[in-house]
Scaffold this motif. Structure first.
Motif, short mmCIF file in Angstrom:
data_model
loop_
_atom_site.label_atom_id
_atom_site.label_comp_id
_atom_site.label_asym_id
_atom_site.label_seq_id
_atom_site.Cartn_x
_atom_site.Cartn_y
_atom_site.Cartn_z
N TYR A 24 1.00 -1.24 -0.08
CA TYR A 24 -0.04 0.17 0.16
C TYR A 24 0.81 1.25 -0.16
CZ TYR A 24 -4.41 -2.53 1.38
OH TYR A 24 -5.49 -3.06 1.30
N SER A 25 1.76 1.38 0.90
CA SER A 25 2.74 2.27 1.04
C SER A 25 3.47 2.73 -0.25
CB SER A 25 3.68 2.28 2.37
OG SER A 25 2.90 1.91 3.40
N CYS A 26 4.01 1.79 -0.94
CA CYS A 26 4.70 2.10 -2.27
C CYS A 26 3.92 2.47 -3.22
CB CYS A 26 5.36 0.58 -2.48
SG CYS A 26 6.66 0.65 -3.37
N ALA A 44 -12.58 6.87 4.95
CA ALA A 44 -13.31 6.10 3.98
C ALA A 44 -14.33 7.14 3.47
CB ALA A 44 -14.24 4.98 4.74
N VAL A 45 -14.68 8.17 4.10
CA VAL A 45 -15.63 9.31 3.52
C VAL A 45 -15.12 9.92 2.53
CG1 VAL A 45 -16.59 11.53 4.29
CG2 VAL A 45 -16.94 9.39 5.79
N LYS A 46 -13.63 10.12 2.39
CA LYS A 46 -12.89 10.94 1.55
C LYS A 46 -12.73 9.84 0.26
CE LYS A 46 -9.73 13.44 4.63
NZ LYS A 46 -8.26 13.29 5.27
N ALA A 47 -12.45 8.91 0.53
CA ALA A 47 -12.88 7.92 -0.64
C ALA A 47 -14.29 7.72 -1.25
CB ALA A 47 -12.19 6.47 -0.28
N THR A 48 -15.27 7.99 -0.57
CA THR A 48 -16.39 7.90 -1.09
C THR A 48 -16.76 9.20 -1.93
OG1 THR A 48 -17.27 6.52 0.78
CG2 THR A 48 -18.90 7.85 -0.48
N LEU A 104 -6.76 5.19 1.92
CA LEU A 104 -5.87 6.27 1.31
C LEU A 104 -5.46 5.95 -0.12
CD1 LEU A 104 -4.41 8.84 1.67
CD2 LEU A 104 -2.52 7.88 2.74
N LEU A 105 -4.93 4.72 -0.28
CA LEU A 105 -4.41 4.19 -1.65
C LEU A 105 -5.79 4.33 -2.48
CD1 LEU A 105 -2.51 3.04 -3.79
CD2 LEU A 105 -3.35 0.91 -2.75
N PHE A 106 -6.77 3.58 -2.14
CA PHE A 106 -7.94 3.80 -2.92
C PHE A 106 -8.49 5.24 -3.30
CE2 PHE A 106 -12.41 2.11 -3.01
CZ PHE A 106 -12.16 1.87 -4.53
N ALA A 107 -8.41 6.07 -2.27
CA ALA A 107 -8.84 7.51 -2.62
C ALA A 107 -7.98 8.10 -3.45
CB ALA A 107 -9.01 8.28 -1.16
N GLU A 108 -6.81 7.49 -3.64
CA GLU A 108 -5.82 8.37 -4.43
C GLU A 108 -5.91 8.18 -5.89
OE1 GLU A 108 -3.00 10.73 -4.11
OE2 GLU A 108 -4.19 11.23 -2.30
#
Length: 506
Positions: free
Chosen positions: A85-87, A175-179, A131-135
């Motif tokens: 994830y971090s990478c 999760a809200v940011k990703a949503t 965070l990865l998903f949102a990015e």
């Protein structure tokens, strides 16, 4: 190996002919069957990218490192998943990551990984995955479709639904940011649009926000020593509420955009006998209902403790969009908002934050909201005769030009309306707008100025019109007469000069 040594090794990632470059070495370690080496490789890549992302990200992408990192997301090792994830979070900052379609290949792995990690008791892993998903959702170019099947899109929505319901606030916030990023037209346009799933996701998000707000209200600290903690709690609640409203605004934007898409009106695979829940119309009505029952109460409770211009800008833009989303309910919704003092609230926001050139975006949103609520209310049969289409067009132009100029508090607006000195065109438009706002608020029981002062201001306004030989728009004149009639029931007789003024103007 420390970061400086890694950076030196990475100075020439391609290397001379015959030598093995650093990306290829690390790729081989990622492909090994030893989990320790895989984790070490991911840490090395992360260290190099942190030191010099612009210089080295493209080399790792050309070496297909992302492909193998995505594969490691299916691992049972929490350490390896977190490292991957971090990478990947660092690699997605490079546009090449998307143009080579790594996200299209890896999105299913990300979704499956999220679903699995949320079952683990590892908060940091949850946050990193979200965070990865949102990015990815935010940075994915619109022209490259991310979700190539409705099944993956559905699973992504369900993973987010589970995440926003997390009891851990930091996880729910990510999760809200990703949503919010997920609610983009190009992410949702794979037919059929799954409105029922979107509704469930939004309900979970709004309920989590309402729950968080209620917890803080129930924990109000006592004494001066706790005032700082109280301020921090209000700030946290405001940030979470703002993120939630941004997600809801994106859902409203989605509904507006789908209005022009015939294929997005309903799910063609729904059985004819089934209830029409998977339709744009049902989704739009849900948005109105959810705003009425959840968004408005949450914002009004928050306003009792703090007022944030950014939050109110998002909130009013939601209300504005609902007039478009559910057009057959716009008059009824406008009446309810007016009766709940939203005209007064919006004017207070403009007066507090929008004087001069400050908060121009908020001023624009406030003015647009007032513009539509005024037109909707004027179109409804009420205390005066409904305007004709020609009269409505005239007042529409008046409001469009005058509303952005109103940034004064109620006493100042009354004083400006009472000004009988020579009034130029733009100032006269502003006076007419102020009078219409007082009228519409008044007839919906939002009486935030005294009747005596309002009567004096309206009389002065009409006498000023007579002095200049002007004839106001019919709608403004009717509103003036109505206000005078109502105020005179409880006040002294009309000024004799005004009697002749009314006859001459009419």
């Amino acid at each position: 190996m420390n970061k400086s040594a890694l950076a030196e090794s990475a100075e020439s990632t391609a290397g001379p002919p015959g030598e093995t470059s650093l990306p290829l070495v690390l790729k081989k370690l990622l492909l090994s069957r030893d989990e320790t080496l895989q984790v070490a490789s991911a840490h090395c890549i992360t260290a190099v990218l942190v030191h010099s992302p612009v210089k080295h990200a493209s080399a790792f992408i050309h070496a297909d490192i992302p492909e193998f990192l995505f594969e490691h997301l299916s691992s049972s090792s929490e350490v390896l998943i977190w490292s991957s994830y971090s990478c990947l979070i660092l690699l997605v900052e490079e546009p090449l990551f998307f143009s080579k379609c790594h996200t299209v290949y890896g999105i299913e792995a990300v979704v499956r990984s999220l679903q699995g990690s949320l079952k683990m008791n590892n908060t940091e892993l949850h946050k990193q995955g979200l965070l990865l998903f949102a990015e990815i959702l935010t940075r994915q170019p619109e022209e490259i479709k991310l979700f190539t099947s409705s099944a993956i899109c559905r699973d992504a929505g369900r993973a987010l639904q589970e995440a926003v319901s997390s009891p851990v606030l930091e996880v729910a916030a990510e999760a809200v940011k990703a949503t919010s990023a997920f609610l983009r037209k190009d992410h949702q346009s794979t037919p059929p649009v799954q409105y029922r799933e979107l509704r469930a996701l939004l309900e979970a998000m709004l309920n989590r926000c309402a729950e968080f707000s209620q917890i803080l209200l129930n924990r109000r600290p006592l004494g001066h020593a706790s005032s700082r903690d109280s301020e921090k709690a209000i700030l946290r609640r405001g940030k979470f509420l703002l993120s939630t409203l941004e997600g809801f605004r994106n859902a409203c934007r989605l509904a507006v955009e789908f209005q022009s898409e015939p294929s997005a009106q309903e799910n063609p695979f729904t059985a004819p006998s089934a209830e029409k829940e998977d339709t744009l119309e049902a989704f739009s009505e849900f948005l109105l209902s959810a705003c009425d029952s959840l968004c408005i109460p949450m914002v009004m409770r928050h306003l009792e403790q703090a007022t944030h211009p950014d939050l109110m800008e998002v909130f009013l833009s939601i209300l504005h969009s609902l007039f478009v989303i559910v057009p057959h309910m716009k008059e009824k919704f406008s009446k309810k908002l007016a009766a709940s003092s939203f005209i007064q609230l919006t004017l207070e926001l403009k007066a507090r934050f929008c004087s001069g050139l400050s908060h121009s975006a908020l001023n624009q949103v406030c003015s647009s909201f007032l513009f539509y609520i005024c037109l909707n209310l004027l179109s409804v049969p009420g205390k005066t005769e409904p305007p004709s289409q020609e009269e409505l067009s005239e007042v529409s132009e008046l409001l469009q030009h005058g509303l952005p100029q109103i940034t004064s508090r109620s006493p100042e607006s009354l004083a400006f309306l009472s000004d009988r000195q020579y009034v130029e065109g733009a100032a006269r438009q502003r006076q007419c707008c102020i009078l219409l706002l007082f009228y519409l608020a008044y007839i919906h029981e939002d009486r935030f100025v005294s009747e005596a002062e309002l009567s004096v201001a309206v009389q002065s306004f009409l006498l000023s019109l007579q002095d200049e030989g002007e004839c106001p728009p019919v709608v403004v004149f009717r509103a003036s007469i109505y206000l005078l009639a109502i105020c005179q029931d409880k006040d002294s007789a009309l000024d004799e000069q005004l009697h002749y003024s009314l006859i001459s103007i009419s």
